[in-house]
Motif scaffolding. Sequence first.
Motif, PDB file in Angstrom:
ATOM      1  N   GLY A 185       0.823  -1.218   0.000  1.00  0.00           N
ATOM      2  CA  GLY A 185       0.000   0.000   0.000  1.00  0.00           C
ATOM      3  C   GLY A 185       0.846   1.253   0.000  1.00  0.00           C
ATOM      4  N   LEU A 186       1.908   1.258   0.795  1.00  0.00           N
ATOM      5  CA  LEU A 186       2.796   2.421   0.819  1.00  0.00           C
ATOM      6  C   LEU A 186       3.496   2.620  -0.523  1.00  0.00           C
ATOM      7  CD1 LEU A 186       4.402   2.224   4.371  1.00  0.00           C
ATOM      8  CD2 LEU A 186       2.834   3.936   3.489  1.00  0.00           C
ATOM      9  N   VAL A 187       3.896   1.531  -1.155  1.00  0.00           N
ATOM     10  CA  VAL A 187       4.528   1.637  -2.472  1.00  0.00           C
ATOM     11  C   VAL A 187       3.535   2.207  -3.489  1.00  0.00           C
ATOM     12  CG1 VAL A 187       5.448   0.254  -4.382  1.00  0.00           C
ATOM     13  CG2 VAL A 187       6.282  -0.116  -2.077  1.00  0.00           C
ATOM     14  N   CYS A 188       2.287   1.771  -3.436  1.00  0.00           N
ATOM     15  CA  CYS A 188       1.266   2.292  -4.349  1.00  0.00           C
ATOM     16  C   CYS A 188       1.037   3.783  -4.120  1.00  0.00           C
ATOM     17  CB  CYS A 188      -0.048   1.533  -4.188  1.00  0.00           C
ATOM     18  SG  CYS A 188       0.012  -0.126  -4.862  1.00  0.00           S
ATOM     19  N   VAL A 189       0.942   4.195  -2.868  1.00  0.00           N
ATOM     20  CA  VAL A 189       0.760   5.617  -2.565  1.00  0.00           C
ATOM     21  C   VAL A 189       1.954   6.431  -3.052  1.00  0.00           C
ATOM     22  CG1 VAL A 189       0.623   7.268  -0.658  1.00  0.00           C
ATOM     23  CG2 VAL A 189      -0.826   5.248  -0.667  1.00  0.00           C
ATOM     24  N   ALA A 190       3.164   5.914  -2.865  1.00  0.00           N
ATOM     25  CA  ALA A 190       4.362   6.619  -3.321  1.00  0.00           C
ATOM     26  C   ALA A 190       4.389   6.725  -4.846  1.00  0.00           C
ATOM     27  CB  ALA A 190       5.616   5.902  -2.817  1.00  0.00           C
ATOM     28  N   CYS A 191       3.974   5.684  -5.540  1.00  0.00           N
ATOM     29  CA  CYS A 191       3.941   5.723  -7.014  1.00  0.00           C
ATOM     30  C   CYS A 191       2.919   6.732  -7.514  1.00  0.00           C
ATOM     31  CB  CYS A 191       3.643   4.338  -7.574  1.00  0.00           C
ATOM     32  SG  CYS A 191       5.021   3.199  -7.429  1.00  0.00           S
ATOM     33  N   ILE A 192       1.768   6.775  -6.870  1.00  0.00           N
ATOM     34  CA  ILE A 192       0.741   7.750  -7.264  1.00  0.00           C
ATOM     35  C   ILE A 192       1.226   9.164  -7.001  1.00  0.00           C
ATOM     36  CG2 ILE A 192      -1.565   8.591  -6.665  1.00  0.00           C
ATOM     37  CD1 ILE A 192      -2.341   5.634  -6.256  1.00  0.00           C
ATOM     38  N   ALA A 193       1.873   9.395  -5.875  1.00  0.00           N
ATOM     39  CA  ALA A 193       2.401  10.727  -5.569  1.00  0.00           C
ATOM     40  C   ALA A 193       3.491  11.128  -6.566  1.00  0.00           C
ATOM     41  CB  ALA A 193       2.947  10.763  -4.142  1.00  0.00           C
ATOM     42  N   LEU A 194       4.347  10.195  -6.940  1.00  0.00           N
ATOM     43  CA  LEU A 194       5.386  10.481  -7.919  1.00  0.00           C
ATOM     44  C   LEU A 194       4.781  10.809  -9.278  1.00  0.00           C
ATOM     45  CD1 LEU A 194       8.409  10.532  -8.702  1.00  0.00           C
ATOM     46  CD2 LEU A 194       8.176   8.109  -9.270  1.00  0.00           C
ATOM     47  N   PHE A 195       3.783  10.049  -9.686  1.00  0.00           N
ATOM     48  CA  PHE A 195       3.118  10.309 -10.959  1.00  0.00           C
ATOM     49  C   PHE A 195       2.456  11.684 -10.957  1.00  0.00           C
ATOM     50  CE2 PHE A 195      -0.677  10.085 -13.652  1.00  0.00           C
ATOM     51  CZ  PHE A 195      -0.069   9.850 -14.875  1.00  0.00           C
ATOM     52  N   ALA A 196       1.780  12.040  -9.867  1.00  0.00           N
ATOM     53  CA  ALA A 196       1.127  13.349  -9.769  1.00  0.00           C
ATOM     54  C   ALA A 196       2.160  14.473  -9.803  1.00  0.00           C
ATOM     55  CB  ALA A 196       0.295  13.420  -8.490  1.00  0.00           C
ATOM     56  N   TRP A 197       3.272  14.283  -9.131  1.00  0.00           N
ATOM     57  CA  TRP A 197       4.328  15.298  -9.132  1.00  0.00           C
ATOM     58  C   TRP A 197       4.900  15.490 -10.534  1.00  0.00           C
ATOM     59  CZ3 TRP A 197       9.743  14.722  -9.791  1.00  0.00           C
ATOM     60  CH2 TRP A 197      10.479  15.881  -9.530  1.00  0.00           C
ATOM     61  N   LEU A 198       5.174  14.387 -11.223  1.00  0.00           N
ATOM     62  CA  LEU A 198       5.698  14.485 -12.593  1.00  0.00           C
ATOM     63  C   LEU A 198       4.676  15.117 -13.532  1.00  0.00           C
ATOM     64  CD1 LEU A 198       7.558  11.075 -12.952  1.00  0.00           C
ATOM     65  CD2 LEU A 198       8.580  13.348 -12.800  1.00  0.00           C
ATOM     66  N   TRP A 199       3.419  14.781 -13.377  1.00  0.00           N
ATOM     67  CA  TRP A 199       2.360  15.360 -14.210  1.00  0.00           C
ATOM     68  C   TRP A 199       2.291  16.870 -13.989  1.00  0.00           C
ATOM     69  CZ3 TRP A 199      -0.619  13.564 -18.041  1.00  0.00           C
ATOM     70  CH2 TRP A 199      -1.733  14.311 -18.401  1.00  0.00           C
ATOM     71  N   GLN A 200       2.354  17.291 -12.740  1.00  0.00           N
ATOM     72  CA  GLN A 200       2.300  18.719 -12.421  1.00  0.00           C
ATOM     73  C   GLN A 200       3.543  19.441 -12.919  1.00  0.00           C
ATOM     74  OE1 GLN A 200      -0.285  20.163 -11.149  1.00  0.00           O
ATOM     75  NE2 GLN A 200       0.517  22.174 -10.722  1.00  0.00           N
ATOM     76  N   ARG A 201       4.672  18.795 -12.851  1.00  0.00           N
ATOM     77  CA  ARG A 201       5.934  19.404 -13.277  1.00  0.00           C
ATOM     78  C   ARG A 201       5.956  19.634 -14.788  1.00  0.00           C
ATOM     79  NH1 ARG A 201      11.616  16.961 -13.740  1.00  0.00           N
ATOM     80  NH2 ARG A 201      12.915  18.794 -13.584  1.00  0.00           N
ATOM     81  N   ARG A 202       5.313  18.758 -15.550  1.00  0.00           N
ATOM     82  CA  ARG A 202       5.292  18.866 -17.005  1.00  0.00           C
ATOM     83  C   ARG A 202       4.152  19.740 -17.527  1.00  0.00           C
ATOM     84  NH1 ARG A 202       8.601  18.021 -20.581  1.00  0.00           N
ATOM     85  NH2 ARG A 202       7.042  17.190 -21.959  1.00  0.00           N
ATOM     86  N   ARG A 203       3.326  20.267 -16.642  1.00  0.00           N
ATOM     87  CA  ARG A 203       2.180  21.067 -17.070  1.00  0.00           C
ATOM     88  C   ARG A 203       2.561  22.279 -17.910  1.00  0.00           C
ATOM     89  NH1 ARG A 203      -1.471  23.757 -12.682  1.00  0.00           N
ATOM     90  NH2 ARG A 203      -0.177  25.508 -13.203  1.00  0.00           N
ATOM     91  N   PRO A 204       3.559  23.086 -17.540  1.00  0.00           N
ATOM     92  CA  PRO A 204       3.923  24.217 -18.395  1.00  0.00           C
ATOM     93  C   PRO A 204       4.402  23.790 -19.787  1.00  0.00           C
ATOM     94  CG  PRO A 204       4.862  24.497 -16.214  1.00  0.00           C
ATOM     95  CD  PRO A 204       4.298  23.113 -16.270  1.00  0.00           C
TER      96      PRO A 204
END
Length: 142
Positions: free
Chosen positions: A34-53
């Motif tokens: 569960g912790l690994v899944c939460v960390a993967c989702i957080a990483l994906f969200a961070w990368l998605w937000q970083r690439r927004r511009p």
Amino acid sequence: MADPRNELADIIVPAAPAMAPPAGGSLLLWAGAGLVCVACIALFAWLWQRRRPARALNGIAAAAAQQQDTPVALAARLDAWARMRFQLTRLDAARCPSHLDPGQWSGWAKTLEQVRFGPTQSDGYAVLQGLCESARAWSRDV
């Protein structure tokens, strides 16, 4: 003589299976997964937000290439992108972001202002594509 109720009891009512206590390792394994899944989702969200511009700039460049909107509207979108990307209240040729070349910034801002507020140009889409390319190069440096 043997009591038939005791002798036949195992045949009629089978003995209950022995209950083993739950293994603590499986609960720990599920918690770790569960912790690994939460960390993967957080990483994906961070990368998605970083690439927004970059995605927004690509959208402006694609719209300019396909001439989907007027050059004035695309220049307004590019102005909003630059203000968001470089955290500026307004674009000014004299106020360059700290990590960019002031000469390039001044020319870029004046060209954008000319496309946005000046008379309609026949090559407005090409000028916007050039502005997007130079902004893309700046985006990689930041």
